[in-house]
Scaffold this motif. Structure first.
Motif, mmCIF file in Angstrom:
data_model
loop_
_atom_site.group_PDB
_atom_site.id
_atom_site.type_symbol
_atom_site.label_atom_id
_atom_site.label_comp_id
_atom_site.label_asym_id
_atom_site.label_seq_id
_atom_site.Cartn_x
_atom_site.Cartn_y
_atom_site.Cartn_z
ATOM 1 N N LEU A 187 0.829 -1.210 0.000
ATOM 2 C CA LEU A 187 0.000 0.000 0.000
ATOM 3 C C LEU A 187 0.861 1.257 0.000
ATOM 4 O O LEU A 187 0.510 2.257 -0.644
ATOM 5 C CB LEU A 187 -0.938 0.009 1.217
ATOM 6 C CG LEU A 187 -2.271 -0.709 1.050
ATOM 7 C CD1 LEU A 187 -3.027 -0.729 2.374
ATOM 8 C CD2 LEU A 187 -3.119 -0.052 -0.044
ATOM 9 N N ASP A 188 1.969 1.238 0.712
ATOM 10 C CA ASP A 188 2.878 2.393 0.721
ATOM 11 C C ASP A 188 3.381 2.692 -0.688
ATOM 12 O O ASP A 188 3.472 3.858 -1.098
ATOM 13 C CB ASP A 188 4.068 2.127 1.650
ATOM 14 C CG ASP A 188 3.705 2.284 3.120
ATOM 15 O OD1 ASP A 188 2.637 2.872 3.404
ATOM 16 O OD2 ASP A 188 4.478 1.796 3.977
ATOM 17 N N ILE A 189 3.716 1.648 -1.426
ATOM 18 C CA ILE A 189 4.186 1.836 -2.800
ATOM 19 C C ILE A 189 3.083 2.439 -3.659
ATOM 20 O O ILE A 189 3.317 3.367 -4.451
ATOM 21 C CB ILE A 189 4.656 0.493 -3.391
ATOM 22 C CG1 ILE A 189 5.891 -0.012 -2.640
ATOM 23 C CG2 ILE A 189 4.964 0.632 -4.887
ATOM 24 C CD1 ILE A 189 6.315 -1.418 -3.026
ATOM 25 N N LEU A 190 1.867 1.929 -3.505
ATOM 26 C CA LEU A 190 0.736 2.446 -4.278
ATOM 27 C C LEU A 190 0.441 3.900 -3.913
ATOM 28 O O LEU A 190 0.156 4.734 -4.789
ATOM 29 C CB LEU A 190 -0.503 1.578 -4.024
ATOM 30 C CG LEU A 190 -0.437 0.162 -4.604
ATOM 31 C CD1 LEU A 190 -1.582 -0.687 -4.077
ATOM 32 C CD2 LEU A 190 -0.478 0.204 -6.127
ATOM 33 N N HIS A 191 0.522 4.229 -2.628
ATOM 34 C CA HIS A 191 0.273 5.611 -2.199
ATOM 35 C C HIS A 191 1.344 6.556 -2.736
ATOM 36 O O HIS A 191 1.042 7.702 -3.109
ATOM 37 C CB HIS A 191 0.220 5.679 -0.672
ATOM 38 C CG HIS A 191 -1.013 5.049 -0.097
ATOM 39 N ND1 HIS A 191 -1.109 4.626 1.218
ATOM 40 C CD2 HIS A 191 -2.211 4.760 -0.668
ATOM 41 C CE1 HIS A 191 -2.306 4.108 1.426
ATOM 42 N NE2 HIS A 191 -2.985 4.178 0.308
ATOM 43 N N ASP A 192 2.579 6.103 -2.776
ATOM 44 C CA ASP A 192 3.650 6.920 -3.359
ATOM 45 C C ASP A 192 3.342 7.229 -4.829
ATOM 46 O O ASP A 192 3.555 8.357 -5.298
ATOM 47 C CB ASP A 192 4.997 6.194 -3.264
ATOM 48 C CG ASP A 192 5.578 6.209 -1.862
ATOM 49 O OD1 ASP A 192 5.100 7.019 -1.035
ATOM 50 O OD2 ASP A 192 6.497 5.419 -1.592
ATOM 51 N N HIS A 193 2.842 6.225 -5.536
ATOM 52 C CA HIS A 193 2.500 6.435 -6.949
ATOM 53 C C HIS A 193 1.364 7.447 -7.079
ATOM 54 O O HIS A 193 1.409 8.329 -7.946
ATOM 55 C CB HIS A 193 2.103 5.102 -7.579
ATOM 56 C CG HIS A 193 1.813 5.198 -9.045
ATOM 57 N ND1 HIS A 193 2.804 5.351 -9.997
ATOM 58 C CD2 HIS A 193 0.638 5.206 -9.742
ATOM 59 C CE1 HIS A 193 2.267 5.428 -11.204
ATOM 60 N NE2 HIS A 193 0.948 5.341 -11.068
ATOM 61 N N LEU A 194 0.344 7.338 -6.222
ATOM 62 C CA LEU A 194 -0.777 8.281 -6.286
ATOM 63 C C LEU A 194 -0.337 9.693 -5.912
ATOM 64 O O LEU A 194 -0.859 10.674 -6.463
ATOM 65 C CB LEU A 194 -1.901 7.823 -5.348
ATOM 66 C CG LEU A 194 -2.637 6.543 -5.747
ATOM 67 C CD1 LEU A 194 -3.771 6.258 -4.757
ATOM 68 C CD2 LEU A 194 -3.186 6.642 -7.164
ATOM 69 N N ASP A 195 0.609 9.812 -4.983
ATOM 70 C CA ASP A 195 1.122 11.136 -4.614
ATOM 71 C C ASP A 195 1.746 11.837 -5.813
ATOM 72 O O ASP A 195 1.642 13.063 -5.954
ATOM 73 C CB ASP A 195 2.173 11.008 -3.499
ATOM 74 C CG ASP A 195 1.543 10.681 -2.152
ATOM 75 O OD1 ASP A 195 0.321 10.885 -2.003
ATOM 76 O OD2 ASP A 195 2.278 10.210 -1.259
#
Length: 217
Positions: A187-195
């Motif tokens: 999820l952290d990786i996905l959130h970084d992408h969305l940021d």
């Protein structure tokens, strides 16, 4: 008076039995006879509803997709209003990861089906990619709305970004499934992408009605 049969309920009972067999033994080990045994039905009755294993497996995918969309819509219902494009996609990504029994079963069966379809012409003949294609189109539409609202750079290609999101979630989901990383790390990786994707969150104004409609379509 003859007992009234709920055929939709029976079909659901059979597909749920396949999921249980697949979760315990792997999709490659699933047979019509094993599903019949798990469902507590005769093989002939299972074959009455699903003539072939390929038809049954495709029905399972459709049911799992429907259940996943329902869980996604439930997540959206708990969000503050109005639901933003970022939140809409974030809830999808959270649902797409195998974090509990239901989402793990979905990811396991979907991934196993994809692998088997590469070498099984009967499975490959089923409309396997219809669900992912529809989901990718939904994500692209939401991203296009975010661009119109000024929350995402208009220089980005929304359909391509939707494909990136879907591919990234699938890959990370598999990495969680096999134990390469934890769900929070994925999820952290996905959130970084969305940021990086949403450049101005203050202008993200996807309406609740539109978000709910997209999640249930």
């Amino acid at each position: 008076m003859p007992k009234r049969v709920d055929h939709a309920q029976r079909r659901a009972h059979i597909t749920d039995a396949l999921v249980r067999v697949a979760a315990a033994q792997g999709l490659h080990a699933v047979t019509m006879r094993a599903v019949a045994g798990e469902a507590g039905m005769s093989l002939n009755l299972v074959q009455y509803y699903f003539e072939t294993k390929a038809q049954l497996m495709h029905a399972v995918l459709e049911r799992l997709e429907q259940q996943s969309h329902e869980r996604w819509a439930h997540r959206l219902d708990r969000l503050p209003r109005p639901v933003t494009a970022r939140a809409f996609i974030d809830t999808f990504l959270a649902e797409a990861l195998p974090t509990d029994t239901a989402s793990r079963a979905f990811h396991l069966v979907w991934t196993s089906y994809a692998v088997l379809a590469m070498t099984d012409p009967e499975l490959a003949a089923q409309p396997f990619v219809a669900g992912p294609d529809c989901l990718e189109a939904q994500l692209a539409e939401v991203l296009e709305q975010a661009q119109r609202d000024g929350a995402m750079d208009t220089e980005r290609d929304a359909p391509r970004e939707a494909a990136h999101l879907l591919s990234l979630s699938h890959g990370l989901g598999t990495s969680v499934l096999v134990g390469q990383r934890t769900a929070p790390a994925a999820l952290d990786i996905l959130h970084d992408h969305l940021d990086r994707l949403f450049t101005d969150p203050s202008r993200d104004r996807l309406g609740l009605e539109a978000a709910t409609k997209r999640s249930r379509s």
